[in-house]
Every structure is written in C-alpha cells, then in structure tokens.
Design a protein around this motif. Structure first.
Motif, PDB file in Angstrom:
ATOM      1  N   LEU A 124      -6.242   4.963  -6.343  1.00  0.00           N
ATOM      2  CA  LEU A 124      -5.007   4.236  -6.617  1.00  0.00           C
ATOM      3  C   LEU A 124      -5.214   2.734  -6.420  1.00  0.00           C
ATOM      4  O   LEU A 124      -4.711   1.918  -7.188  1.00  0.00           O
ATOM      5  CB  LEU A 124      -3.879   4.723  -5.713  1.00  0.00           C
ATOM      6  CG  LEU A 124      -3.461   6.188  -5.842  1.00  0.00           C
ATOM      7  CD1 LEU A 124      -2.285   6.477  -4.925  1.00  0.00           C
ATOM      8  CD2 LEU A 124      -3.088   6.527  -7.270  1.00  0.00           C
ATOM      9  N   SER A 160       0.832  -1.194   0.000  1.00  0.00           N
ATOM     10  CA  SER A 160       0.000   0.000   0.000  1.00  0.00           C
ATOM     11  C   SER A 160       0.875   1.256   0.000  1.00  0.00           C
ATOM     12  O   SER A 160       0.613   2.213  -0.734  1.00  0.00           O
ATOM     13  CB  SER A 160      -0.896  -0.035   1.233  1.00  0.00           C
ATOM     14  OG  SER A 160      -1.649   1.143   1.320  1.00  0.00           O
ATOM     15  N   ASN A 161       1.923   1.254   0.814  1.00  0.00           N
ATOM     16  CA  ASN A 161       2.843   2.395   0.844  1.00  0.00           C
ATOM     17  C   ASN A 161       3.533   2.588  -0.503  1.00  0.00           C
ATOM     18  O   ASN A 161       3.696   3.711  -0.981  1.00  0.00           O
ATOM     19  CB  ASN A 161       3.911   2.185   1.925  1.00  0.00           C
ATOM     20  CG  ASN A 161       3.352   2.443   3.308  1.00  0.00           C
ATOM     21  OD1 ASN A 161       2.178   2.790   3.452  1.00  0.00           O
ATOM     22  ND2 ASN A 161       4.173   2.289   4.323  1.00  0.00           N
ATOM     23  N   LEU A 162       3.931   1.478  -1.115  1.00  0.00           N
ATOM     24  CA  LEU A 162       4.579   1.549  -2.426  1.00  0.00           C
ATOM     25  C   LEU A 162       3.640   2.139  -3.465  1.00  0.00           C
ATOM     26  O   LEU A 162       4.024   3.004  -4.259  1.00  0.00           O
ATOM     27  CB  LEU A 162       4.972   0.144  -2.895  1.00  0.00           C
ATOM     28  CG  LEU A 162       6.260  -0.434  -2.357  1.00  0.00           C
ATOM     29  CD1 LEU A 162       6.382  -1.890  -2.801  1.00  0.00           C
ATOM     30  CD2 LEU A 162       7.443   0.366  -2.881  1.00  0.00           C
ATOM     31  N   GLY A 202       1.008   4.015  -2.947  1.00  0.00           N
ATOM     32  CA  GLY A 202       0.760   5.414  -2.651  1.00  0.00           C
ATOM     33  C   GLY A 202       1.912   6.301  -3.068  1.00  0.00           C
ATOM     34  O   GLY A 202       1.733   7.443  -3.478  1.00  0.00           O
ATOM     35  N   THR A 203       3.116   5.774  -2.994  1.00  0.00           N
ATOM     36  CA  THR A 203       4.294   6.565  -3.323  1.00  0.00           C
ATOM     37  C   THR A 203       4.537   6.626  -4.822  1.00  0.00           C
ATOM     38  O   THR A 203       4.874   7.678  -5.362  1.00  0.00           O
ATOM     39  CB  THR A 203       5.537   5.947  -2.646  1.00  0.00           C
ATOM     40  OG1 THR A 203       5.295   5.863  -1.249  1.00  0.00           O
ATOM     41  CG2 THR A 203       6.764   6.777  -2.901  1.00  0.00           C
ATOM     42  N   LEU A 204       4.379   5.499  -5.497  1.00  0.00           N
ATOM     43  CA  LEU A 204       4.810   5.429  -6.892  1.00  0.00           C
ATOM     44  C   LEU A 204       3.669   5.321  -7.904  1.00  0.00           C
ATOM     45  O   LEU A 204       3.891   5.554  -9.089  1.00  0.00           O
ATOM     46  CB  LEU A 204       5.771   4.248  -7.085  1.00  0.00           C
ATOM     47  CG  LEU A 204       7.102   4.386  -6.324  1.00  0.00           C
ATOM     48  CD1 LEU A 204       7.911   3.105  -6.448  1.00  0.00           C
ATOM     49  CD2 LEU A 204       7.900   5.566  -6.858  1.00  0.00           C
ATOM     50  N   ASN A 205       2.467   4.970  -7.450  1.00  0.00           N
ATOM     51  CA  ASN A 205       1.343   4.814  -8.364  1.00  0.00           C
ATOM     52  C   ASN A 205       1.714   3.939  -9.572  1.00  0.00           C
ATOM     53  O   ASN A 205       1.472   4.274 -10.712  1.00  0.00           O
ATOM     54  CB  ASN A 205       0.847   6.197  -8.838  1.00  0.00           C
ATOM     55  CG  ASN A 205      -0.394   6.146  -9.726  1.00  0.00           C
ATOM     56  OD1 ASN A 205      -0.621   7.025 -10.531  1.00  0.00           O
ATOM     57  ND2 ASN A 205      -1.185   5.112  -9.611  1.00  0.00           N
ATOM     58  N   ILE A 206       2.359   2.822  -9.268  1.00  0.00           N
ATOM     59  CA  ILE A 206       2.655   1.827 -10.306  1.00  0.00           C
ATOM     60  C   ILE A 206       1.587   0.744 -10.204  1.00  0.00           C
ATOM     61  O   ILE A 206       1.359   0.197  -9.130  1.00  0.00           O
ATOM     62  CB  ILE A 206       4.081   1.264 -10.131  1.00  0.00           C
ATOM     63  CG1 ILE A 206       5.091   2.366 -10.478  1.00  0.00           C
ATOM     64  CG2 ILE A 206       4.293   0.017 -10.981  1.00  0.00           C
ATOM     65  CD1 ILE A 206       6.546   1.956 -10.364  1.00  0.00           C
ATOM     66  N   THR A 254      -5.160   2.269   1.029  1.00  0.00           N
ATOM     67  CA  THR A 254      -4.647   3.046  -0.097  1.00  0.00           C
ATOM     68  C   THR A 254      -5.752   3.977  -0.577  1.00  0.00           C
ATOM     69  O   THR A 254      -6.922   3.644  -0.454  1.00  0.00           O
ATOM     70  CB  THR A 254      -4.251   2.093  -1.253  1.00  0.00           C
ATOM     71  OG1 THR A 254      -3.509   1.011  -0.713  1.00  0.00           O
ATOM     72  CG2 THR A 254      -3.414   2.803  -2.300  1.00  0.00           C
ATOM     73  N   LEU A 255      -5.397   5.119  -1.109  1.00  0.00           N
ATOM     74  CA  LEU A 255      -6.389   5.996  -1.725  1.00  0.00           C
ATOM     75  C   LEU A 255      -7.224   5.168  -2.685  1.00  0.00           C
ATOM     76  O   LEU A 255      -6.681   4.437  -3.513  1.00  0.00           O
ATOM     77  CB  LEU A 255      -5.691   7.112  -2.504  1.00  0.00           C
ATOM     78  CG  LEU A 255      -5.159   8.304  -1.717  1.00  0.00           C
ATOM     79  CD1 LEU A 255      -4.537   9.308  -2.672  1.00  0.00           C
ATOM     80  CD2 LEU A 255      -6.256   8.960  -0.897  1.00  0.00           C
TER      81      LEU A 255
END
Lengths: 403, 403
Positions: free
Chosen positions: B362, B322-324, B326-330, B358-359
């Motif tokens: 996203l 989830s953090n990934l 949120g950070t990278l939107n991959i 997560t948003l």
C-alpha cells in the motif's frame, strides 16, 4: 456516465420494479407504482413479465382502501439460486443460497493445510457438488477468499495461506461453469452479507464490518456498494499501527500493528505467556493446549488475568474503530469473527474506549454491534454480490444447471 | 434508482457530451461520438444546442485522417461563471470563477473577529459585490465554511469561531440571490478543488486531501464524489488519537488527538516552550512574537530544535495518513494548509513514517503531494460542486445576474 438508450430505460425500470418487490414482503401493483413513480400500465407490463419468468407470484389480496381489494405480489425466493463460498482457514464451505439469503444446501470440506492447485481442486469439488444439487436456475457464484483481491478482474493477488499469487480465480470458474463469478476478500464478503441480509430494518447505506479472528480485516460499504480502494486493499486495518512506540513485530514487517495486540493470535500468545507464569490460572499449563476454546473457558470461569488480556484486546480494537469513525463518520459498525465469542464484556471494552477517544458527537451516533449472520456472513455476502445485480435474475429460465 | 423517462435520456446524453467536451481541450464531433458511443446524428443535434447556448464553440480544424478535416469544438470557459467563497479564519474571500477554474474577480474582506449575524452580513457583502460584477450568467454559489456542515440540507451545524449553530446558510442565500447554493466544510471544499482543478492528468477517481493548519481536517473523494459520512463528519481526522498513552488534552475534551501534536497551533505551543528555555535559538524570546512566520524563519535559518519540532509534527501526520491509507487504500493524498510552508523536509518526515508503518504494498502505491492550488483550493472547490453539475449549465441564457 454511459450512453442511455430505450433498452436501458426498459431494463432500468424493470430492475426498479424488481428492487421494490425485493424490499417488501408483499406489495400491490398500485403501491409499486407509488414507490417507483412509474405509470400503472408500465408496472403491470413489467409485473406480467416477472410472473412469466417465475420471479414473482400473486400471493393473495390486500386490504381494500375503498375500491377493489388489491392483489398482492411477492418475490418467489426459491425461483433462483446463488452459490456462495467461504474459503476459511481450516475448512472451505460452500452453499446454495436463495434470493432471500436462506441456505438450501451446505457443503463443507476440511482444508488440511492444502494449498496451491490442491486448494483449487477443493474449490472445484465443492462447486461440482453444489451445482449438481441445484434444482433451480443459478444466478452465479460468489467466492470470499482470504488475502488481497482485485475485484474488478476477479484475481486473487495474494493469499499467503493458500499459496495463491495472481490467480485468475473468476476466469477459471467462469470457464468451467459458464456462470457469472464474483471474487471478494473475506472481510469484504462478510460486510456485503451483513449489509444485505443481516441488517433488516436499517435504512443506512453505509456500513463498516470488522472481522476479528486470526487476522483482522474490514469491509467498507459506501452508498450501498463495497468500497475496495484504488488497489483492492481498502479495509486492511489489521496493519494499522496502534502502538506507535515500542510495539511488537508484526508478520508484515512493521511494529505495533493492530493484529499484534487485538487479534485472536495475539490473545493466544498472551495466554501462552500467562500459562507459564507462577500465577493461579484456569488456563491449561501446556502452551499447545491454549487456543480460543480453552481461553474462553478460563474467561467465563472467572480467571482475572485472562479477563484482563481479553479486555485489553477489546480496548485496542476500540482505538482502531475510533479512528475509523473519526475518519469516515459511518454509524453502523458490525463486528464478526472468532473474537466475538467474548461477547458483551469485550464489546463493552471497545465501546468504552470509543466514548473517550472519539469526538463526542460522532461517538453518540455510532452503533457497534456483533453481526447477525454468525459463521455464514461470508457465504451470504459472496452470494449477495450477485443477488444485488437485478439484471442477472431475468431471463435465466432456460439456463439450467450444468453437468 | 430513479424512474427513467425519455426526458432523462435526452438530458443524460447531453450531459455526457458536455462532460466529454469539458474533459478535452478540443475535440471533433466524430471523436465525441467515439468516446460516448452515441450516434453521429445524436452528437450533432446536441452540439447544435450547445453552440446555440454559447457553451461550446468551433475553434478550428483538426488533422485529417483521410477525409475532410474535422471541425474542432471547445468549451467556452467564460460562457458561465460560478461563485466560490472561502470563510477562512482571518478573512472571507470570494471569487468569480470560470468553468475551467480560472479566477476572474476576487473580493477579500477582513473578519476582525466578527461572528454571528455580523459574519453573515460580511458574506452578503462579498456576494453582493461579486454578483454585481458578473457580466455573464451565473451557475450558482458554493461556500466553504469551517465547522461541521450538513451538505444535503445546506446547514452549518456548528462553526465555533463564527458562532454559527444550525444556520440554514444555503436557504438564506437562495432566498436572497435566487441561485443554486452549495455549502461545504472547508477541508471538503479544498478536496473538491484539488480533485477538479488541481490534478490535471490523473485519472484516479479517489482522493484524500488533508488540510493542516490551526486545526486539521480532511476531505475524502470517492468515485469522483465527496464522501461526507452519515452525519456530515467524514474527514474529522484532527481528533483521531495518535498518542494513546499520556497525550495532551485537546480542545475536544479527549487526549492525544492529532491536532495536539501535528497542527500549526501545536507547533506554535512547542516553539513558545522552546523560546523560554535556556538554549540557543533563532526564535524570538517573547512568546507573543512566536507564530508560523517567525518559526519558519528559525527553521530555514537552521535552528536545530525548531527543525526537530517541525519534523516531529510531520511524523505524527505520517502516522495518521498511514492509518488512512491502510483503511481506504486511496493512492492520491494531497496536503494543503499553513503547515505546507515547511515544504520538502516536512513532507519527507511524513513519507518516511508512512514507509515504515504501512503495508509495503500500500505504501508503494501511495503518492503524497502538496496541493497545486495554494490558497485558492477552497474557493475553487466550493465552486466546483456546481461546475460538476452539468444540468445546471444548460438553459441559463435568460438567467441574468440580479441587482
């Protein structure tokens, strides 16, 4: 990969020469040739074109290394102007910016809660004024806006405060002004600004900027280019969960997001709660009077509870940054936004958490600094999206400002 | 930016044609011309060269769209071979791989705790055997190794289990075999493998692969290229903190790292603790007999406590992913490694956490899947680093396998 032609080579080499001149205060033709590995003749031909275009000028002679003293060339930083806009929470700010990121003209208009078409009219008003004021050919317009942006299509997908949804902002501006337009999210714009104009002397091609204010957002520069993810949402770190158990409800609907514990709004809420408690405090007792200014006064005045609250926001930022560093191993971390007013103590709280939660080797390499551009980072970053596009700078001489 | 010359154009256009042929099962000259926007004559000249080199062959005629039926071209997938190595925990595996990622020869040697020079000797042994076995020109050698790697210099900075520190592995291999060598961290290699050979049909140019086994690592592909960060440490997500308060001590010295709660070793430790408790369980009662195999047996047999423990590791993975996101939107997230054996229930636990942390926008876009290449992802990814380098494929005909 795109097809390469002779025209591509010519343009590529011209951009290469221009980039080299951009990157030096002054440089001789011989040194350009050394840097670019283009022949002296090719360099001289290209420089002749750049002189004609007025982009470059001869500014004197350098030291001789034996033979004739070399003529030094330099970028004419006011030969082209860019326009940068920052659609900030309370006010819209627009500026004419030169090729070295110096602001030549600034227009600021209060927003007064305008949104939708009224907010758009405000953007037009700023641009009309700036374009009329420009005495020099304009390269283009860059706009940093809050919310989610589709950079490729120049569309503001969603900006809640402005009540813009799927607004084709780039297209509207291009139709009205007949100039290239680039639309960025504000944190992404700030990242471009600090990367292009704020970090003199660093050669790193990667950077993470974190904009900590009412909300929290990041801009990620990878290999010298803005990384915006598959859907334009890269850098949405305000909604990364840092309180997995029992966190506060966030405006996004989830719980424990970074914004609920590390943003300016989180700090204001905590200070409001403190002010109503029967404790000694330097805060005003009325919740309405509590804002970042009064919190800062109490903080610098030595209010221990306020200090603890501020440092706690820093520690959560540290945790989030630690995750970023662990994931991306990007050394350059730049902080901007309202919360940077808490300066060194806040920064130290961030750094301390990073040193105890990141792999030691990664933590040692990481440099966390407050941005160099202050409130202008977004304006400068929005304009930098066009300044970096060397092809746009050429052959603009007949393109005069409109209206 | 690098200087462009006529030689560059020629090479660039040849690579463009080769890439287009690579990306299609079969394609006519006219369609190559349409795809690349190169003239028919240029395409025909380049194809003639590729036919001479044996990289491409004419495989039949396509459907006519009016005029003459077009001749179809196809990559000769066995015209060049690559070598890929996976220096895994218990065994070193090496393979001869063709240009489509098909394994033509596989050599596996047990490590038996060898390290230092003995481990290096094992690498030589595998390569000697594979190079002798190859009947076709070799493009190069790719190696996926545990630990931290400096990709640019081909140095293994630190691989604890192998006791390698600052080992110039690429240089040693190049000196011995006179072939281009590429060194990657194993998770990065797996990411390249899944990106190049595992994701048929997706057009995304970004991907995150997470390798969940004894340790946890990630490989991040951005714009079709491996992103390795400023110091080669991008993807070290095993040491991202997911238990900020009172987490377990990790081998890195910090507390609450992802590895302490979501890795195979974390699960084994929890199962060992379960087995000694006075509860009903399908686990063996002796801690020494507890490993992923016996845990899987208990899991599929319906042991509720084991099930809870497995799903709990999934939930922590979900938080980290989830953090990934949120950070990278991959959008494309691929999971590999031992822990994927817990299949759908584990994956569902991950997905559930992502949907609530997560948003929403996203989370909806994100696709989380288990990798398609199984245990071969690292071998294939290591070799793919060279397969993607089209310039290497050309003019190899006289370069015969050595020894």
């Amino acid at each position: 990969m795109e097809k390469a032609t002779r025209q591509h080579i010519k343009e590529h080499n011209r951009n290469l020469v221009l980039k080299t001149i951009f990157e030096h205060d002054s440089i001789s033709r011989a040194d350009i040739s050394r840097h670019t590995r283009l022949t002296r003749t090719t360099v001289s031909d290209i420089v002749a074109d750049l002189l004609t275009e007025g982009l470059v000028s001869e500014i004197g002679v350098g030291e001789s290394l034996g033979g004739k003293s070399p003529i030094l060339l330099s970028l004419v930083e006011d030969s082209r102007y860019l326009i940068g806009l920052d659609l900030a929470h309370n006010q819209f700010r627009g500026a004419i910016v030169n090729l070295r990121g110096k602001i030549r003209e600034l227009v600021t208009l209060p927003v007064n809660s305008r949104n939708g078409k009224q907010a758009l009219a405000l953007v037009y008003e700023i641009l009309d004024r700036l374009i009329t004021a420009s005495s020099v050919p304009l390269v283009g317009i860059g706009i940093g806006t809050p919310g989610l942006v589709n950079i490729t299509e120049g569309v503001v997908v969603n900006a809640v405060n402005l009540d813009w949804k799927d607004l084709p902002l780039a297209q509207l501006m291009e139709q009205r002004y007949h100039l290239p337009v680039s639309i960025l999210n504000d944190s992404q714009a700030a990242a471009m600004g600090e990367y292009t104009f704020g970090q003199k002397g660093t050669s790193e091609s990667n950077l993470i900027l974190i904009n900590v204010r009412h909300g929290i957002g990041a801009g990620i520069i990878i290999q010298g280019r803005l990384f915006h993810g598959d859907g334009g949402g890269a850098g949405e770190i305000g909604h990364v969960v840092v309180v997995p158990e029992g966190g506060l409800l966030c405006r996004c609907g989830n719980r424990g997001c970074l914004e609920t514990v590390a943003s300016a709004q989180a700090l204001v809420k905590q200070a409001q709660a403190l002010a109503t408690q029967p404790i000694q405090t330097l805060l005003p007792r009325s919740p309405q009077e509590i804002n970042l200014d009064t919190i800062q006064l109490a903080f610098t005045g030595g209010d221990d509870n306020v200090r603890r609250a501020v440092l706690e926001t820093g520690r959560y930022m540290g945790l989030a940054i630690s995750n970023l560093v662990g994931t991306l191993n990007i050394k350059n971390i730049v902080l901007t936004g309202d919360m940077t007013r808490f300066g060194r103590p806040w920064l130290d709280a961030i750094r301390e958490v990073i040193s105890t939660t990141t792999l030691a080797r990664l933590a040692q390499e990481t440099q966390i600094e407050i941005g160099h551009l202050g409130e202008n980072s977004i304006i400068l970053g929005a304009s930098a999206m066009l300044a970096n596009n060397y092809s746009l700078l050429f052959n603009l001489t007949e393109m005069q400002p409109r209206r």
